[in-house]
Design a protein around this motif. Structure first.
Motif, PDB file in Angstrom:
ATOM      1  N   THR A  99     -51.351   0.016  47.169  1.00  0.00           N
ATOM      2  CA  THR A  99     -49.955   0.414  47.024  1.00  0.00           C
ATOM      3  C   THR A  99     -49.295   0.470  48.399  1.00  0.00           C
ATOM      4  OG1 THR A  99     -50.524   2.761  47.143  1.00  0.00           O
ATOM      5  CG2 THR A  99     -50.412   1.772  44.940  1.00  0.00           C
ATOM      6  N   PRO A 100     -47.956   0.412  48.451  1.00  0.00           N
ATOM      7  CA  PRO A 100     -47.272   0.540  49.738  1.00  0.00           C
ATOM      8  C   PRO A 100     -47.706   1.825  50.449  1.00  0.00           C
ATOM      9  CG  PRO A 100     -45.727  -0.151  48.059  1.00  0.00           C
ATOM     10  CD  PRO A 100     -47.004   0.208  47.345  1.00  0.00           C
ATOM     11  N   GLY A 101     -47.950   1.695  51.732  1.00  0.00           N
ATOM     12  CA  GLY A 101     -48.439   2.818  52.525  1.00  0.00           C
ATOM     13  C   GLY A 101     -49.936   2.771  52.772  1.00  0.00           C
ATOM     14  N   ASP A 102     -50.664   1.963  51.978  1.00  0.00           N
ATOM     15  CA  ASP A 102     -52.096   1.775  52.213  1.00  0.00           C
ATOM     16  C   ASP A 102     -52.311   0.919  53.459  1.00  0.00           C
ATOM     17  OD1 ASP A 102     -52.955   3.165  49.983  1.00  0.00           O
ATOM     18  OD2 ASP A 102     -53.150   1.388  48.727  1.00  0.00           O
ATOM     19  N   ASN A 103     -53.563   0.851  53.877  1.00  0.00           N
ATOM     20  CA  ASN A 103     -53.978  -0.057  54.941  1.00  0.00           C
ATOM     21  C   ASN A 103     -55.067  -0.960  54.398  1.00  0.00           C
ATOM     22  OD1 ASN A 103     -52.607   0.657  57.524  1.00  0.00           O
ATOM     23  ND2 ASN A 103     -53.429   2.672  57.005  1.00  0.00           N
ATOM     24  N   ALA A 104     -54.904  -2.266  54.563  1.00  0.00           N
ATOM     25  CA  ALA A 104     -55.947  -3.222  54.194  1.00  0.00           C
ATOM     26  C   ALA A 104     -56.894  -3.361  55.377  1.00  0.00           C
ATOM     27  CB  ALA A 104     -55.333  -4.571  53.841  1.00  0.00           C
ATOM     28  N   ARG A 105     -58.181  -3.182  55.125  1.00  0.00           N
ATOM     29  CA  ARG A 105     -59.193  -3.355  56.166  1.00  0.00           C
ATOM     30  C   ARG A 105     -59.538  -4.843  56.232  1.00  0.00           C
ATOM     31  NH1 ARG A 105     -63.353   0.400  53.407  1.00  0.00           N
ATOM     32  NH2 ARG A 105     -62.309  -0.637  51.667  1.00  0.00           N
TER      33      ARG A 105
ATOM     34  N   LYS B  64     -62.243 -11.838  56.099  1.00  0.00           N
ATOM     35  CA  LYS B  64     -62.745 -11.127  54.922  1.00  0.00           C
ATOM     36  C   LYS B  64     -62.169  -9.715  54.910  1.00  0.00           C
ATOM     37  CE  LYS B  64     -66.736 -12.182  53.233  1.00  0.00           C
ATOM     38  NZ  LYS B  64     -68.133 -12.224  52.901  1.00  0.00           N
ATOM     39  N   SER B  65     -62.288  -9.072  53.745  1.00  0.00           N
ATOM     40  CA  SER B  65     -61.848  -7.691  53.604  1.00  0.00           C
ATOM     41  C   SER B  65     -62.616  -7.039  52.463  1.00  0.00           C
ATOM     42  CB  SER B  65     -60.347  -7.637  53.300  1.00  0.00           C
ATOM     43  OG  SER B  65     -59.950  -6.323  52.958  1.00  0.00           O
ATOM     44  N   PRO B  66     -63.027  -5.784  52.639  1.00  0.00           N
ATOM     45  CA  PRO B  66     -63.627  -5.087  51.507  1.00  0.00           C
ATOM     46  C   PRO B  66     -62.579  -4.727  50.452  1.00  0.00           C
ATOM     47  CG  PRO B  66     -63.473  -3.631  53.406  1.00  0.00           C
ATOM     48  CD  PRO B  66     -63.045  -4.996  53.866  1.00  0.00           C
ATOM     49  N   ASP B  67     -61.308  -4.897  50.769  1.00  0.00           N
ATOM     50  CA  ASP B  67     -60.227  -4.531  49.854  1.00  0.00           C
ATOM     51  C   ASP B  67     -59.725  -5.689  48.992  1.00  0.00           C
ATOM     52  OD1 ASP B  67     -60.255  -1.891  50.856  1.00  0.00           O
ATOM     53  OD2 ASP B  67     -59.043  -2.524  52.564  1.00  0.00           O
ATOM     54  N   TYR B  68     -60.132  -6.920  49.308  1.00  0.00           N
ATOM     55  CA  TYR B  68     -59.707  -8.107  48.557  1.00  0.00           C
ATOM     56  C   TYR B  68     -60.895  -9.046  48.385  1.00  0.00           C
ATOM     57  CZ  TYR B  68     -54.917  -6.648  49.504  1.00  0.00           C
ATOM     58  OH  TYR B  68     -53.749  -5.938  49.572  1.00  0.00           O
ATOM     59  N   LYS B  69     -61.014  -9.649  47.196  1.00  0.00           N
ATOM     60  CA  LYS B  69     -62.120 -10.571  46.931  1.00  0.00           C
ATOM     61  C   LYS B  69     -61.937 -11.906  47.644  1.00  0.00           C
ATOM     62  CE  LYS B  69     -63.389  -8.683  42.454  1.00  0.00           C
ATOM     63  NZ  LYS B  69     -63.446  -8.911  41.012  1.00  0.00           N
ATOM     64  N   ASN B  70     -60.707 -12.405  47.708  1.00  0.00           N
ATOM     65  CA  ASN B  70     -60.446 -13.710  48.310  1.00  0.00           C
ATOM     66  C   ASN B  70     -59.387 -13.594  49.399  1.00  0.00           C
ATOM     67  OD1 ASN B  70     -62.152 -14.989  46.434  1.00  0.00           O
ATOM     68  ND2 ASN B  70     -60.478 -15.236  44.989  1.00  0.00           N
ATOM     69  N   ILE B  71     -59.687 -14.178  50.551  1.00  0.00           N
ATOM     70  CA  ILE B  71     -58.709 -14.265  51.635  1.00  0.00           C
ATOM     71  C   ILE B  71     -58.755 -15.688  52.170  1.00  0.00           C
ATOM     72  CG2 ILE B  71     -58.048 -13.467  53.928  1.00  0.00           C
ATOM     73  CD1 ILE B  71     -59.102 -10.764  53.264  1.00  0.00           C
ATOM     74  N   THR B  72     -57.587 -16.320  52.240  1.00  0.00           N
ATOM     75  CA  THR B  72     -57.493 -17.685  52.748  1.00  0.00           C
ATOM     76  C   THR B  72     -56.348 -17.771  53.747  1.00  0.00           C
ATOM     77  OG1 THR B  72     -56.209 -18.219  50.777  1.00  0.00           O
ATOM     78  CG2 THR B  72     -58.503 -18.883  50.769  1.00  0.00           C
ATOM     79  N   ILE B  73     -56.432 -18.793  54.595  1.00  0.00           N
ATOM     80  CA  ILE B  73     -55.406 -19.045  55.609  1.00  0.00           C
ATOM     81  C   ILE B  73     -54.576 -20.238  55.149  1.00  0.00           C
ATOM     82  CG2 ILE B  73     -54.980 -19.691  58.017  1.00  0.00           C
ATOM     83  CD1 ILE B  73     -57.766 -18.493  58.664  1.00  0.00           C
ATOM     84  N   TYR B  74     -53.262 -20.089  55.231  1.00  0.00           N
ATOM     85  CA  TYR B  74     -52.348 -21.162  54.841  1.00  0.00           C
ATOM     86  C   TYR B  74     -51.290 -21.397  55.908  1.00  0.00           C
ATOM     87  CZ  TYR B  74     -54.050 -21.169  50.025  1.00  0.00           C
ATOM     88  OH  TYR B  74     -54.829 -21.282  48.910  1.00  0.00           O
TER      89      TYR B  74
ATOM     90  N   ARG C 108     -56.785  -2.753  60.759  1.00  0.00           N
ATOM     91  CA  ARG C 108     -56.193  -2.222  59.525  1.00  0.00           C
ATOM     92  C   ARG C 108     -54.754  -2.729  59.480  1.00  0.00           C
ATOM     93  NH1 ARG C 108     -59.111   1.800  56.865  1.00  0.00           N
ATOM     94  NH2 ARG C 108     -60.944   2.459  58.037  1.00  0.00           N
ATOM     95  N   MET C 109     -54.430  -3.417  58.386  1.00  0.00           N
ATOM     96  CA  MET C 109     -53.104  -4.002  58.242  1.00  0.00           C
ATOM     97  C   MET C 109     -52.303  -3.173  57.241  1.00  0.00           C
ATOM     98  SD  MET C 109     -54.102  -8.073  58.361  1.00  0.00           S
ATOM     99  CE  MET C 109     -52.396  -8.621  58.341  1.00  0.00           C
ATOM    100  N   PRO C 110     -51.199  -2.535  57.675  1.00  0.00           N
ATOM    101  CA  PRO C 110     -50.392  -1.727  56.772  1.00  0.00           C
ATOM    102  C   PRO C 110     -49.819  -2.558  55.631  1.00  0.00           C
ATOM    103  CG  PRO C 110     -49.728  -1.385  59.057  1.00  0.00           C
ATOM    104  CD  PRO C 110     -50.671  -2.535  59.038  1.00  0.00           C
ATOM    105  N   VAL C 111     -49.840  -1.990  54.433  1.00  0.00           N
ATOM    106  CA  VAL C 111     -49.275  -2.654  53.244  1.00  0.00           C
ATOM    107  C   VAL C 111     -47.869  -2.124  53.040  1.00  0.00           C
ATOM    108  CG1 VAL C 111     -49.544  -3.023  50.761  1.00  0.00           C
ATOM    109  CG2 VAL C 111     -51.576  -2.886  52.245  1.00  0.00           C
ATOM    110  N   ARG C 112     -46.885  -3.041  53.022  1.00  0.00           N
ATOM    111  CA  ARG C 112     -45.479  -2.658  52.932  1.00  0.00           C
ATOM    112  C   ARG C 112     -44.743  -3.586  51.964  1.00  0.00           C
ATOM    113  NH1 ARG C 112     -47.101  -0.211  56.965  1.00  0.00           N
ATOM    114  NH2 ARG C 112     -46.145   1.167  58.400  1.00  0.00           N
TER     115      ARG C 112
END
Length: 132
Positions: A102-108, A48-58, A122-126
């Motif tokens: 945006t690029p440079g953000d971090n996804a929690r 899960k992430s507070p930054d995205y509504k849906n997260i799935t594994i593929y 925290r996953m860097p967005v690139r």
């Protein structure tokens, strides 16, 4: 309300943590290597992430004619071993951002584990892995 304990057994395996940025809030794939220091397998059961509504594994499955994404309920990080989400194989799909990403953000991101603990990162967005 009791807090879920944070795992000390799962850590980032190597310098491979990132989420691919795509314009217009398009679904984006994320990649990370996980290392398990425990003496038994640990399964990631939900992300899960507070930054995205849906997260799935593929998992991308390729045969001689085509490739397709297969949705998974979880993945297992082997005892004293590693599991990697990498381009062209296993990946985490991030959909419907809850804020402008945006690029440079971090996804929690929070990984829920079958032993009742969580792993937070925290996953860097690139725009590409080469920018890491």
């Amino acid at each position: 309300m009791a807090k879920t304990p944070v795992s000390t057994d799962i850590t980032v395996a190597k310098n491979s943590v990132w989420v691919r940025w795509l314009p217009n809030a398009l679904p984006a794939a994320g990649y990370i290597g996980l290392k398990n220091s425990a003496d038994k397998d640990i399964k990631v059961t939900k992300i899960k992430s507070p930054d995205y509504k849906n997260i799935t594994i593929y998992q991308t499955v390729t045969d001689s004619e085509s490739s397709k994404m297969v949705r998974l309920d979880g993945v297992t990080v082997p005892a004293k071993g590693e599991f990697s989400f990498v381009p062209g194989s296993y990946h985490i799909m991030f959909e419907k951002p809850t804020r402008l990403i945006t690029p440079g953000d971090n996804a929690r991101v929070i990984f829920f584990l079958d032993n009742g603990t969580v792993f937070k990162v925290r996953m860097p967005v690139r725009t590409s892995p080469e920018l890491y």
